[in-house]
Design an enzyme around this catalytic site. Structure first.
Site, PDB file in Angstrom:
ATOM      1  N   LYS A  10       0.645 -47.909 -26.769  1.00 11.19           N
ATOM      2  CA  LYS A  10      -0.529 -48.739 -26.484  1.00 11.19           C
ATOM      3  C   LYS A  10      -0.646 -49.924 -27.446  1.00 11.19           C
ATOM      4  O   LYS A  10       0.045 -49.983 -28.465  1.00 11.19           O
ATOM      5  CB  LYS A  10      -1.785 -47.860 -26.540  1.00 11.19           C
ATOM      6  CG  LYS A  10      -1.772 -46.746 -25.473  1.00 11.19           C
ATOM      7  CD  LYS A  10      -3.091 -45.977 -25.444  1.00 11.19           C
ATOM      8  CE  LYS A  10      -3.047 -44.888 -24.376  1.00 11.19           C
ATOM      9  NZ  LYS A  10      -4.354 -44.197 -24.242  1.00 11.19           N
ATOM     10  N   TYR A  50      -5.284 -46.686 -14.405  1.00 13.20           N
ATOM     11  CA  TYR A  50      -6.331 -45.763 -14.854  1.00 13.20           C
ATOM     12  C   TYR A  50      -7.392 -45.506 -13.787  1.00 13.20           C
ATOM     13  O   TYR A  50      -8.506 -45.082 -14.115  1.00 13.20           O
ATOM     14  CB  TYR A  50      -6.975 -46.293 -16.133  1.00 13.20           C
ATOM     15  CG  TYR A  50      -6.165 -46.007 -17.386  1.00 13.20           C
ATOM     16  CD1 TYR A  50      -5.871 -44.694 -17.758  1.00 13.20           C
ATOM     17  CD2 TYR A  50      -5.709 -47.032 -18.198  1.00 13.20           C
ATOM     18  CE1 TYR A  50      -5.145 -44.416 -18.898  1.00 13.20           C
ATOM     19  CE2 TYR A  50      -4.970 -46.770 -19.358  1.00 13.20           C
ATOM     20  CZ  TYR A  50      -4.707 -45.451 -19.700  1.00 13.20           C
ATOM     21  OH  TYR A  50      -3.989 -45.172 -20.840  1.00 13.20           O
ATOM     22  N   PHE A  58     -16.147 -44.786 -20.186  1.00 15.12           N
ATOM     23  CA  PHE A  58     -15.248 -45.538 -21.063  1.00 15.12           C
ATOM     24  C   PHE A  58     -14.253 -46.423 -20.303  1.00 15.12           C
ATOM     25  O   PHE A  58     -13.416 -47.075 -20.912  1.00 15.12           O
ATOM     26  CB  PHE A  58     -14.499 -44.581 -22.008  1.00 15.12           C
ATOM     27  CG  PHE A  58     -13.682 -43.505 -21.319  1.00 15.12           C
ATOM     28  CD1 PHE A  58     -12.426 -43.782 -20.799  1.00 15.12           C
ATOM     29  CD2 PHE A  58     -14.176 -42.203 -21.205  1.00 15.12           C
ATOM     30  CE1 PHE A  58     -11.669 -42.791 -20.182  1.00 15.12           C
ATOM     31  CE2 PHE A  58     -13.420 -41.201 -20.587  1.00 15.12           C
ATOM     32  CZ  PHE A  58     -12.165 -41.510 -20.073  1.00 15.12           C
ATOM     33  N   ARG A  86       3.392 -34.022 -24.413  1.00 11.08           N
ATOM     34  CA  ARG A  86       1.965 -33.802 -24.696  1.00 11.08           C
ATOM     35  C   ARG A  86       1.781 -33.053 -26.015  1.00 11.08           C
ATOM     36  O   ARG A  86       0.840 -33.318 -26.762  1.00 11.08           O
ATOM     37  CB  ARG A  86       1.304 -33.058 -23.534  1.00 11.08           C
ATOM     38  CG  ARG A  86       1.273 -33.926 -22.283  1.00 11.08           C
ATOM     39  CD  ARG A  86       0.544 -33.275 -21.139  1.00 11.08           C
ATOM     40  NE  ARG A  86      -0.892 -33.184 -21.369  1.00 11.08           N
ATOM     41  CZ  ARG A  86      -1.727 -34.211 -21.280  1.00 11.08           C
ATOM     42  NH1 ARG A  86      -1.275 -35.423 -20.996  1.00 11.08           N
ATOM     43  NH2 ARG A  86      -3.015 -34.055 -21.483  1.00 11.08           N
ATOM     44  N   THR A  92      -6.063 -35.947 -27.254  1.00 12.87           N
ATOM     45  CA  THR A  92      -6.525 -37.315 -26.974  1.00 12.87           C
ATOM     46  C   THR A  92      -7.300 -37.892 -28.163  1.00 12.87           C
ATOM     47  O   THR A  92      -7.092 -39.040 -28.556  1.00 12.87           O
ATOM     48  CB  THR A  92      -7.441 -37.313 -25.725  1.00 12.87           C
ATOM     49  OG1 THR A  92      -6.707 -36.754 -24.630  1.00 12.87           O
ATOM     50  CG2 THR A  92      -7.896 -38.709 -25.368  1.00 12.87           C
ATOM     51  N   ARG A 103      -0.609 -38.721 -32.504  1.00  9.11           N
ATOM     52  CA  ARG A 103      -1.982 -39.246 -32.553  1.00  9.11           C
ATOM     53  C   ARG A 103      -2.658 -38.934 -33.882  1.00  9.11           C
ATOM     54  O   ARG A 103      -3.386 -39.775 -34.424  1.00  9.11           O
ATOM     55  CB  ARG A 103      -2.789 -38.707 -31.366  1.00  9.11           C
ATOM     56  CG  ARG A 103      -2.412 -39.429 -30.063  1.00  9.11           C
ATOM     57  CD  ARG A 103      -2.959 -38.720 -28.878  1.00  9.11           C
ATOM     58  NE  ARG A 103      -2.845 -39.483 -27.635  1.00  9.11           N
ATOM     59  CZ  ARG A 103      -2.891 -38.929 -26.436  1.00  9.11           C
ATOM     60  NH1 ARG A 103      -3.043 -37.626 -26.309  1.00  9.11           N
ATOM     61  NH2 ARG A 103      -2.782 -39.678 -25.349  1.00  9.11           N
ATOM     62  N   ASN A 113      -5.580 -44.690 -29.123  1.00 12.49           N
ATOM     63  CA  ASN A 113      -4.902 -43.466 -29.554  1.00 12.49           C
ATOM     64  C   ASN A 113      -3.373 -43.553 -29.455  1.00 12.49           C
ATOM     65  O   ASN A 113      -2.690 -42.547 -29.278  1.00 12.49           O
ATOM     66  CB  ASN A 113      -5.474 -42.246 -28.825  1.00 12.49           C
ATOM     67  CG  ASN A 113      -5.260 -42.298 -27.325  1.00 12.49           C
ATOM     68  OD1 ASN A 113      -4.775 -43.288 -26.797  1.00 12.49           O
ATOM     69  ND2 ASN A 113      -5.619 -41.230 -26.633  1.00 12.49           N
ATOM     70  N   HIS A 116       0.151 -42.962 -24.466  1.00 16.07           N
ATOM     71  CA  HIS A 116      -0.235 -42.269 -23.232  1.00 16.07           C
ATOM     72  C   HIS A 116       0.961 -41.437 -22.798  1.00 16.07           C
ATOM     73  O   HIS A 116       2.100 -41.869 -22.947  1.00 16.07           O
ATOM     74  CB  HIS A 116      -0.575 -43.258 -22.114  1.00 16.07           C
ATOM     75  CG  HIS A 116      -0.637 -42.605 -20.755  1.00 16.07           C
ATOM     76  ND1 HIS A 116      -1.752 -41.956 -20.293  1.00 16.07           N
ATOM     77  CD2 HIS A 116       0.307 -42.443 -19.794  1.00 16.07           C
ATOM     78  CE1 HIS A 116      -1.498 -41.433 -19.098  1.00 16.07           C
ATOM     79  NE2 HIS A 116      -0.252 -41.717 -18.774  1.00 16.07           N
ATOM     80  N   GLU A 127       3.394 -42.182 -11.865  1.00 11.72           N
ATOM     81  CA  GLU A 127       3.269 -43.194 -12.919  1.00 11.72           C
ATOM     82  C   GLU A 127       4.595 -43.915 -13.177  1.00 11.72           C
ATOM     83  O   GLU A 127       4.616 -45.122 -13.408  1.00 11.72           O
ATOM     84  CB  GLU A 127       2.747 -42.538 -14.200  1.00 11.72           C
ATOM     85  CG  GLU A 127       1.304 -42.061 -14.066  1.00 11.72           C
ATOM     86  CD  GLU A 127       0.754 -41.380 -15.317  1.00 11.72           C
ATOM     87  OE1 GLU A 127      -0.419 -40.984 -15.295  1.00 11.72           O
ATOM     88  OE2 GLU A 127       1.489 -41.252 -16.323  1.00 11.72           O
TER      89      GLU A 127
HETATM   90  P1  CMP Z   1      -4.940 -41.564 -22.076  1.00 14.15           P
HETATM   91  O1  CMP Z   1      -4.136 -40.318 -22.286  1.00 14.15           O
HETATM   92  O2  CMP Z   1      -4.144 -42.802 -21.851  1.00 14.15           O
HETATM   93  O3  CMP Z   1      -5.914 -41.351 -20.822  1.00 14.15           O
HETATM   94  C1  CMP Z   1      -7.182 -41.992 -20.716  1.00 14.15           C
HETATM   95  C2  CMP Z   1      -7.528 -42.796 -21.923  1.00 14.15           C
HETATM   96  O4  CMP Z   1      -8.884 -43.165 -22.040  1.00 14.15           O
HETATM   97  C3  CMP Z   1      -7.266 -41.998 -23.181  1.00 14.15           C
HETATM   98  O5  CMP Z   1      -5.879 -41.801 -23.356  1.00 14.15           O
HETATM   99  C4  CMP Z   1      -7.965 -42.868 -24.210  1.00 14.15           C
HETATM  100  O6  CMP Z   1      -7.174 -43.988 -24.606  1.00 14.15           O
HETATM  101  C5  CMP Z   1      -9.145 -43.432 -23.413  1.00 14.15           C
HETATM  102  N1  CMP Z   1     -10.453 -42.874 -23.795  1.00 14.15           N
HETATM  103  C6  CMP Z   1     -11.442 -43.557 -24.369  1.00 14.15           C
HETATM  104  N2  CMP Z   1     -12.510 -42.795 -24.568  1.00 14.15           N
HETATM  105  C7  CMP Z   1     -12.209 -41.578 -24.105  1.00 14.15           C
HETATM  106  C8  CMP Z   1     -12.929 -40.338 -24.025  1.00 14.15           C
HETATM  107  N3  CMP Z   1     -14.182 -40.210 -24.462  1.00 14.15           N
HETATM  108  N4  CMP Z   1     -12.290 -39.281 -23.482  1.00 14.15           N
HETATM  109  C9  CMP Z   1     -11.016 -39.406 -23.012  1.00 14.15           C
HETATM  110  N5  CMP Z   1     -10.302 -40.556 -23.060  1.00 14.15           N
HETATM  111  C10 CMP Z   1     -10.895 -41.626 -23.603  1.00 14.15           C
END
Ligand code: CMP
Length: 139
Positions: A10, A50, A58, A86, A92, A103, A113, A116, A127
């Site tokens: 990211k 997304y 968010f 993962r 996350t 992370r 974070n 992805h 994807e």
């Molecule tokens: P990702 O695994 O790319 O999937 C969704 C993304 O939303 C997550 O990583 C974060 O970058 C972002 N995000 C921001 N806020 C939140 C939240 N409260 N819960 C989950 N994902 C979030």
């Protein structure tokens, strides 16, 4: 089983030149980078990618963040690649991620974070197909 998963480094990671350090984690974990390109996503691409999070509070911030700088799109291949990736990414929310995960070690916040990774084999195929042509993946 041998699987492929979609990974994204990211904008917070590319901004801090963490591509090499994060890629080393993948390779050390037995995940081979069989496709990789650095791109600056458009708003439409980020919104589409997304889409499942569209109703989440968010969503707008997330899209804004994902187009705030370049990302590195990757196809990772290896034994149980989806789950393995993962595992090494960690939770996350970096404050909840296990020590030694990407992370925990690199992420700035739950949004920024650093990485992805696809959450299922089914989504991985979707994807990967969204960002890569078959000829761009070389096993
Ligand atoms: P990702 O695994 O790319 O999937 C969704 C993304 O939303 C997550 O990583 C974060 O970058 C972002 N995000 C921001 N806020 C939140 C939240 N409260 N819960 C989950 N994902 C979030």
């Amino acid at each position: 089983a041998l699987e492929r998963t979609l990974s994204i480094l990211k904008p917070d990671a590319t901004r801090r030149d963490l591509t090499g350090k994060i890629n080393a984690r993948f390779e050390e974990a037995g995940l081979r980078i069989v496709g990789q390109k650095r791109v600056w996503l458009s708003k439409a691409q980020a919104e589409k990618f997304y889409e499942v999070h569209k109703a989440r509070p968010f969503f707008n911030d997330l899209v804004g963040f994902m187009i705030s700088g370049p990302v590195v799109l990757q196809v990772l291949e290896g034994d149980n690649a989806v789950a393995r990736n993962r595992e090494i990414m960690g939770a996350t929310d970096p404050s909840k991620a296990e020590p030694g995960t990407i992370r925990r070690d690199f992420a700035e916040s739950i949004e920024a974070n650093s990485v992805h990774g696809s959450d299922s084999l089914e989504n991985a195929a979707i994807e990967i197909g969204y960002f890569f042509a078959g000829t761009e993946i070389v096993a």
